[in-house]
Design an enzyme around this catalytic site. Structure first.
Site, mmCIF file in Angstrom:
data_model
loop_
_atom_site.group_PDB
_atom_site.id
_atom_site.type_symbol
_atom_site.label_atom_id
_atom_site.label_comp_id
_atom_site.label_asym_id
_atom_site.label_seq_id
_atom_site.Cartn_x
_atom_site.Cartn_y
_atom_site.Cartn_z
ATOM 1 C CB SER A 131 -0.908 0.040 1.239
ATOM 2 O OG SER A 131 -1.756 -1.073 1.241
ATOM 3 C CB THR A 163 0.653 -5.041 9.477
ATOM 4 O OG1 THR A 163 -0.649 -4.568 9.191
ATOM 5 C CG2 THR A 163 0.621 -5.927 10.728
ATOM 6 N N GLY A 247 -3.559 -14.762 1.800
ATOM 7 C CA GLY A 247 -3.637 -13.952 3.016
ATOM 8 C C GLY A 247 -5.072 -13.717 3.451
ATOM 9 C CD GLN A 341 -28.247 -2.104 21.253
ATOM 10 O OE1 GLN A 341 -27.297 -1.412 20.909
ATOM 11 N NE2 GLN A 341 -29.335 -1.596 21.801
ATOM 12 C CD GLU A 368 -3.850 -9.815 4.461
ATOM 13 O OE1 GLU A 368 -4.157 -10.785 3.761
ATOM 14 O OE2 GLU A 368 -2.996 -9.859 5.369
ATOM 15 N N GLY A 369 -7.481 -5.930 1.254
ATOM 16 C CA GLY A 369 -8.559 -5.762 0.292
ATOM 17 C C GLY A 369 -9.863 -5.460 0.996
#
Ligand code: CAA
Length: 387
Positions: A131, A163, A247, A341, A368-369
């Site tokens: 990225s 990461t 991944g 909740q 990862e998308g």
């Protein structure tokens, strides 16, 4: 068809569960709050052989199958998704890339310590640098340049959302080596973290998975010897896509574990919390939530197992891994929101864990998308199959 786990798979699951309960649960709230890197937990994972689970034993790995890896990811993510994301990047992005595309020498030098998670008794993990500020979902829009200088490449550019950007010892870096060729001009490189010219940016202050370290990394005239190129020149985008397809099974399993962690806590809480004279689990409003939570979790588990099974049996798993990832991550987001909740006010404070699980769930729809990218992959395959 067989829904039973093998003896070895069941053993891995038990070992992962024990590790998560004994070594991740204590201190998980504090690590999240302080963004403290889980070094002791990563060192234990290395000792367990969980940092190179699918790597060939000849290169220091545990030689396990993807189903075992998925089960370990699921168990650890129930308790601490910061630990599991570091584990996932090392196992399924970095080790798998080196195992599949590395030369024998690259495997000896880099894959062995990565799979063992240690070198000279120090923690040794990897990061995956794809990225960029302007190349996230559009991964082929790489701006980082790798100029071919004969014996070496010169890397210049910036990567972000990395990461283990600071804690990793070695990077797999993607860079454009021929702009005229578009995605076919991208190459991949193995770059030790301490190479001159690399600068690591400040730690990102994240919503979730706060104990994992996420950084930008910049390259300023970084010299990378030609023998550190991973795969052929121009094959970087294919490597990235293939490795990400694997991944995504790990991240799907992570999302599944987060959802299960929140569900299990909700189930317990609903049976002990009294309102209007009886446990809230006896009210249909809560029962319907719990029923939908466990049904969606079971569906997500089936998709994860199908993708892992396809990978283990040598089939094309890119469609299944995208389906597993989009469904499991959206399940995690939905289940954790419902868990908060069910817990009411207690769900909104840190001691009860579900608010952290809700924050951790969010990133599984992004990294990862994104969910949108997974739907692109799924729909492209669906359209292709009709031709
Ligand atoms: N296997 C092999 N090759 C593949 C492939 C795959 N799974 N997917 C695509 N390719 C090939 C295509 O065949 C094509 O090759 P040709 O040019 O020879 O035909 C080439 O790659 C380009 O493919 P597309 O035209 O499909 O590429 P695109 O630009 O449209 O992008 C995309 C497709 C799916 C959107 C891709 O860009 C993508 O996956 N984006 C998301 C990136 C991502 O997941 N980033 C995650 C970062 S890492 C991370 O998050 C780790 C972490 O921190 C936890």
């Amino acid at each position: 068809m067989n829904f039973e786990f093998s003896e070895e798979q069941a053993m891995i699951r038990t070992a992962a569960r024990t590790f998560a309960m004994q070594e991740c649960l204590p201190g998980v709230i504090g690590r999240d709050e302080k963004q403290a890197f889980p070094k002791a937990q990563m060192e234990s994972l290395a000792r367990l052989g969980f940092l190179g689970m699918m790597v060939d034993p000849a290169y220091g790995g545990a030689g396990m199958d993807t189903v075992s890896y998925m089960l370990a990811m699921e168990e650890i993510s129930k308790i601490d998704a910061s630990v599991s994301v570091i584990m996932s990047v090392n196992n399924s992005l970095v080790c798998q890339a080196l195992q599949k595309y590395g030369t024998t020498i690259q495997k000896e030098i880099f894959l062995k310590p990565l799979a063992q998670g240690s070198k000279n008794e120090e923690l040794y993990t990897g990061a995956f640098l794809l990225s960029e500020p302007e190349a996230g979902s559009d991964a082929s829009a790489q701006r980082t340049i790798a100029e071919n200088e004969g014996d070496y490449y010169l890397l210049n550019g910036v990567k972000n959302w990395i990461t283990s950007g600071n804690s990793a010892s070695v990077y797999v870096v993607f860079a454009q080596s021929d702009f005229s060729k578009g995605s076919s001009g991208i190459s991949a490189f193995i770059v030790p973290r301490n190479t001159p010219g690399i600068a690591v940016g400040a730690k990102e202050n994240k919503m979730g998975i706060r104990a994992s370290d996420t950084h930008s990394v910049s390259f300023n005239n970084v010299i990378v010897p030609k023998q550190n190129r991973l795969g052929a020149a121009g094959s970087g985008f294919t490597i990235a896509m293939q490795v990400l397809a694997a991944g995504r099974i790990g991240i799907a399993a992570q999302a599944l574990g987060i959802a299960e962690g929140a569900y299990e806590l909700s189930l317990k809480y609903a049976q002990s919390r009294i309102a209007f004279g009886k446990p809230i689990a006896q009210y249909q409003a809560i029962q319907f939530k719990l029923a939908d939570m466990c049904t969606r979790i079971e569906a997500a588990r089936m998709l994860c197992l199908k993708a892992a099974y396809e990978k283990d049996s040598g089939q094309d798993y890119s469609l299944s891994s995208s389906m597993a990832k989009v469904f499991a991550s959206e399940t995690a987001m939905w289940v954790t929101t419902e868990a908060v909740q069910i817990h009411g006010g207690y769900g909104y404070v840190k001691e009860y864990h579900v608010e952290r699980l809700m924050r951790d769930a969010k990133v599984t729809q992004i990294y990862e998308g994104t969910s949108e990218v997974q739907r692109m992959v799924i729909c492209r395959a669906a359209l292709k199959s009709t031709i």
